[in-house]
Design a protein around this motif. Structure first.
Motif, PDB file in Angstrom:
ATOM      1  N   GLN A 155       0.824  -1.209   0.000  1.00  0.00           N
ATOM      2  CA  GLN A 155       0.000   0.000   0.000  1.00  0.00           C
ATOM      3  C   GLN A 155       0.858   1.258   0.000  1.00  0.00           C
ATOM      4  O   GLN A 155       0.394   2.336  -0.343  1.00  0.00           O
ATOM      5  N   GLN A 156       2.125   1.129   0.420  1.00  0.00           N
ATOM      6  CA  GLN A 156       3.068   2.242   0.547  1.00  0.00           C
ATOM      7  C   GLN A 156       2.492   3.353   1.434  1.00  0.00           C
ATOM      8  O   GLN A 156       2.396   4.514   1.040  1.00  0.00           O
ATOM      9  N   PRO A 157       2.129   2.996   2.682  1.00  0.00           N
ATOM     10  CA  PRO A 157       1.494   3.970   3.577  1.00  0.00           C
ATOM     11  C   PRO A 157       2.499   4.959   4.138  1.00  0.00           C
ATOM     12  O   PRO A 157       3.711   4.698   4.189  1.00  0.00           O
ATOM     13  N   LYS A 158       1.988   6.088   4.591  1.00  0.00           N
ATOM     14  CA  LYS A 158       2.791   7.058   5.319  1.00  0.00           C
ATOM     15  C   LYS A 158       2.711   6.820   6.828  1.00  0.00           C
ATOM     16  O   LYS A 158       3.566   7.260   7.583  1.00  0.00           O
ATOM     17  N   LEU A 159       1.635   6.152   7.249  1.00  0.00           N
ATOM     18  CA  LEU A 159       1.419   5.801   8.652  1.00  0.00           C
ATOM     19  C   LEU A 159       1.051   4.336   8.709  1.00  0.00           C
ATOM     20  O   LEU A 159       0.127   3.891   8.020  1.00  0.00           O
ATOM     21  N   LEU A 160       1.766   3.567   9.510  1.00  0.00           N
ATOM     22  CA  LEU A 160       1.530   2.135   9.641  1.00  0.00           C
ATOM     23  C   LEU A 160       1.047   1.849  11.058  1.00  0.00           C
ATOM     24  O   LEU A 160       1.707   2.208  12.036  1.00  0.00           O
ATOM     25  N   LEU A 175      11.843 -10.544  15.404  1.00  0.00           N
ATOM     26  CA  LEU A 175      12.914  -9.562  15.277  1.00  0.00           C
ATOM     27  C   LEU A 175      13.028  -9.049  13.842  1.00  0.00           C
ATOM     28  O   LEU A 175      13.205  -7.844  13.611  1.00  0.00           O
ATOM     29  N   ASP A 176      12.908  -9.965  12.871  1.00  0.00           N
ATOM     30  CA  ASP A 176      12.992  -9.552  11.469  1.00  0.00           C
ATOM     31  C   ASP A 176      11.895  -8.548  11.125  1.00  0.00           C
ATOM     32  O   ASP A 176      12.134  -7.543  10.447  1.00  0.00           O
ATOM     33  N   LEU A 177      10.675  -8.839  11.607  1.00  0.00           N
ATOM     34  CA  LEU A 177       9.548  -7.970  11.285  1.00  0.00           C
ATOM     35  C   LEU A 177       9.748  -6.576  11.871  1.00  0.00           C
ATOM     36  O   LEU A 177       9.560  -5.567  11.180  1.00  0.00           O
ATOM     37  N   LEU A 178      10.150  -6.509  13.124  1.00  0.00           N
ATOM     38  CA  LEU A 178      10.291  -5.201  13.761  1.00  0.00           C
ATOM     39  C   LEU A 178      11.505  -4.447  13.229  1.00  0.00           C
ATOM     40  O   LEU A 178      11.479  -3.215  13.155  1.00  0.00           O
ATOM     41  N   GLU A 179      12.559  -5.164  12.860  1.00  0.00           N
ATOM     42  CA  GLU A 179      13.693  -4.508  12.197  1.00  0.00           C
ATOM     43  C   GLU A 179      13.214  -3.873  10.894  1.00  0.00           C
ATOM     44  O   GLU A 179      13.565  -2.726  10.574  1.00  0.00           O
ATOM     45  N   LEU A 180      12.430  -4.623  10.138  1.00  0.00           N
ATOM     46  CA  LEU A 180      11.911  -4.124   8.866  1.00  0.00           C
ATOM     47  C   LEU A 180      11.039  -2.902   9.077  1.00  0.00           C
ATOM     48  O   LEU A 180      11.196  -1.870   8.412  1.00  0.00           O
ATOM     49  N   VAL A 181      10.108  -2.990  10.024  1.00  0.00           N
ATOM     50  CA  VAL A 181       9.190  -1.881  10.277  1.00  0.00           C
ATOM     51  C   VAL A 181       9.956  -0.636  10.709  1.00  0.00           C
ATOM     52  O   VAL A 181       9.677   0.478  10.254  1.00  0.00           O
ATOM     53  N   ARG A 182      10.934  -0.822  11.582  1.00  0.00           N
ATOM     54  CA  ARG A 182      11.699   0.327  12.085  1.00  0.00           C
ATOM     55  C   ARG A 182      12.466   1.032  10.973  1.00  0.00           C
ATOM     56  O   ARG A 182      12.647   2.249  10.992  1.00  0.00           O
ATOM     57  N   ASP A 183      12.902   0.251   9.973  1.00  0.00           N
ATOM     58  CA  ASP A 183      13.736   0.822   8.918  1.00  0.00           C
ATOM     59  C   ASP A 183      12.932   1.340   7.726  1.00  0.00           C
ATOM     60  O   ASP A 183      13.516   1.792   6.736  1.00  0.00           O
ATOM     61  N   LEU A 184      11.603   1.301   7.803  1.00  0.00           N
ATOM     62  CA  LEU A 184      10.786   1.739   6.670  1.00  0.00           C
ATOM     63  C   LEU A 184      10.848   3.251   6.449  1.00  0.00           C
ATOM     64  O   LEU A 184      10.634   3.736   5.341  1.00  0.00           O
ATOM     65  N   GLY A 185      11.082   3.990   7.530  1.00  0.00           N
ATOM     66  CA  GLY A 185      11.105   5.441   7.411  1.00  0.00           C
ATOM     67  C   GLY A 185       9.736   6.078   7.445  1.00  0.00           C
ATOM     68  O   GLY A 185       9.596   7.278   7.157  1.00  0.00           O
ATOM     69  N   VAL A 186       8.696   5.295   7.791  1.00  0.00           N
ATOM     70  CA  VAL A 186       7.348   5.849   7.904  1.00  0.00           C
ATOM     71  C   VAL A 186       6.984   5.950   9.380  1.00  0.00           C
ATOM     72  O   VAL A 186       7.656   5.400  10.256  1.00  0.00           O
ATOM     73  N   THR A 187       5.899   6.655   9.662  1.00  0.00           N
ATOM     74  CA  THR A 187       5.393   6.758  11.031  1.00  0.00           C
ATOM     75  C   THR A 187       4.748   5.440  11.424  1.00  0.00           C
ATOM     76  O   THR A 187       3.949   4.880  10.658  1.00  0.00           O
ATOM     77  N   VAL A 189       2.778   3.253  14.622  1.00  0.00           N
ATOM     78  CA  VAL A 189       2.181   3.100  15.951  1.00  0.00           C
ATOM     79  C   VAL A 189       1.831   1.630  16.096  1.00  0.00           C
ATOM     80  O   VAL A 189       1.035   1.094  15.313  1.00  0.00           O
ATOM     81  N   ALA A 190       2.428   0.963  17.081  1.00  0.00           N
ATOM     82  CA  ALA A 190       2.254  -0.476  17.231  1.00  0.00           C
ATOM     83  C   ALA A 190       1.940  -0.836  18.667  1.00  0.00           C
ATOM     84  O   ALA A 190       2.619  -0.380  19.592  1.00  0.00           O
ATOM     85  N   ALA A 191       0.906  -1.653  18.855  1.00  0.00           N
ATOM     86  CA  ALA A 191       0.658  -2.253  20.158  1.00  0.00           C
ATOM     87  C   ALA A 191       1.533  -3.487  20.263  1.00  0.00           C
ATOM     88  O   ALA A 191       1.475  -4.380  19.409  1.00  0.00           O
ATOM     89  N   LEU A 192       2.379  -3.530  21.290  1.00  0.00           N
ATOM     90  CA  LEU A 192       3.303  -4.645  21.468  1.00  0.00           C
ATOM     91  C   LEU A 192       3.085  -5.287  22.831  1.00  0.00           C
ATOM     92  O   LEU A 192       2.860  -4.598  23.822  1.00  0.00           O
ATOM     93  N   HIS A 193       3.169  -6.606  22.842  1.00  0.00           N
ATOM     94  CA  HIS A 193       2.987  -7.330  24.102  1.00  0.00           C
ATOM     95  C   HIS A 193       4.293  -7.410  24.882  1.00  0.00           C
ATOM     96  O   HIS A 193       4.291  -7.382  26.110  1.00  0.00           O
ATOM     97  N   GLY A 194       5.418  -7.528  24.183  1.00  0.00           N
ATOM     98  CA  GLY A 194       6.693  -7.721  24.849  1.00  0.00           C
ATOM     99  C   GLY A 194       7.371  -6.406  25.195  1.00  0.00           C
ATOM    100  O   GLY A 194       7.631  -5.584  24.317  1.00  0.00           O
ATOM    101  N   LEU A 195       7.660  -6.195  26.463  1.00  0.00           N
ATOM    102  CA  LEU A 195       8.346  -4.976  26.872  1.00  0.00           C
ATOM    103  C   LEU A 195       9.738  -4.900  26.270  1.00  0.00           C
ATOM    104  O   LEU A 195      10.225  -3.811  25.959  1.00  0.00           O
ATOM    105  N   ASP A 196      10.397  -6.058  26.121  1.00  0.00           N
ATOM    106  CA  ASP A 196      11.738  -6.056  25.536  1.00  0.00           C
ATOM    107  C   ASP A 196      11.703  -5.587  24.091  1.00  0.00           C
ATOM    108  O   ASP A 196      12.593  -4.853  23.640  1.00  0.00           O
TER     109      ASP A 196
END
Length: 275
Positions: A155-160, A175-187, A189-196
């Protein structure tokens, strides 16, 4: 894309779910929502991707009221990955990911070369290129989660917006998924269960409890033993190694003498005199 929530409140059946939540997410920032089950994380996300209109307060994207914008415009700019999405199992992986281009197409438009490229890029980023011809219903839960993420990326969103995106994923793919999301360069907002995970990948952590925002800021400043204890009802020790946080969590003791060992053995059915 900048996101602003100003005193957002939601009630269901007369019961408050969100209570005047205020939050600012700057463009390109990764904000993690954490809190116990029922704290309001998913409800807050629904107000962001227009699934639930707030009873009061305002959600703004780039300074504009979200609910004053055409639905088609928000669909182009806000990508969503929810916890449970079971439809479309009869489609192939490639067909499912291509649905991410729908907000960019007219009623009778066909996919262009640019659309196909966006789909191919999303498949490649999520490691699904070899799965393109397989039916989604044939995949594991973790693989389906990656397909849905790929659809959102196509979709090439500006907000994920992500609601527990690491559910059903093994540790490596979390870890792969969150590394990918962090490096997208978009805004993000994620609900996460793991504090780590929140401490490792988010720029900002927002802590919800009973529908209220009780703490917000850099993870190292917010995820303290005091806050974790007050919100989650556990005893926490936080270790910082090379900039990463590691959490040791223990059930909070309810024994009169504050004895953790006795408390654990009591729950296991062992008498206190077994010490």
């Amino acid at each position: 894309m900048r996101l602003d929530l100003d005193a957002v409140s939601v009630a269901l059946g007369g019961r408050p779910i969100l209570d005047r939540v205020g939050l600012t997410v700057h463009s390109g920032q990764f904000v993690a929502l954490v809190g116990p089950n029922g704290s309001g994380k998913s409800s807050l996300l629904r107000t962001i991707y227009r699934a639930r209109r707030p009873d009061s307060g305002t959600v703004r994207v780039d300074g504009r009221d979200l609910w004053s914008l055409p639905a088609a415009e928000t669909a182009r700019h806000i990508g969503v990955l929810m916890q449970e999405q079971h439809s479309g199992f009869e489609f192939t992986v490639a067909e499912t990911v291509a649905l991410g281009r729908t907000p960019h197409l007219g009623l009778f438009d066909r996919l262009t070369r640019a659309d196909h490229q966006a789909v191919d890029d999303a498949l490649d980023r999520t490691g699904l290129t070899a799965f393109t011809g397989r039916r989604v219903g044939e995949l594991s839960g973790g693989e389906r989660q990656r397909v849905l993420l790929a659809r959102a990326l196509a979709q090439q969103p500006k907000l994920l917006v992500l609601d527990e995106p690491t559910n059903h994923l093994d540790l490596r793919h979390q870890l792969d998924l969150l590394e990918l999301v962090r490096d997208l360069g978009v805004t993000v907002v994620a609900a996460l269960h793991g504090l780590d995970l929140a401490a490792t990948y988010a720029d900002t952590t927002a802590v919800l409890q009973d529908g209220r925002l009780v703490a917000c800021g850099p993870p190292a400043e917010v995820l303290t033993p005091e806050t974790i204890g007050a919100v989650f009802g556990v005893d926490a020790t936080v270790h910082h190694d090379d900039g990463a946080a590691r959490f040791v969590l223990r059930p909070r003791c309810v024994c009169p003498d504050d004895c953790h060992w006795s408390c654990r053995t009591r729950r296991a059915g062992v008498g206190a005199d077994a010490r």
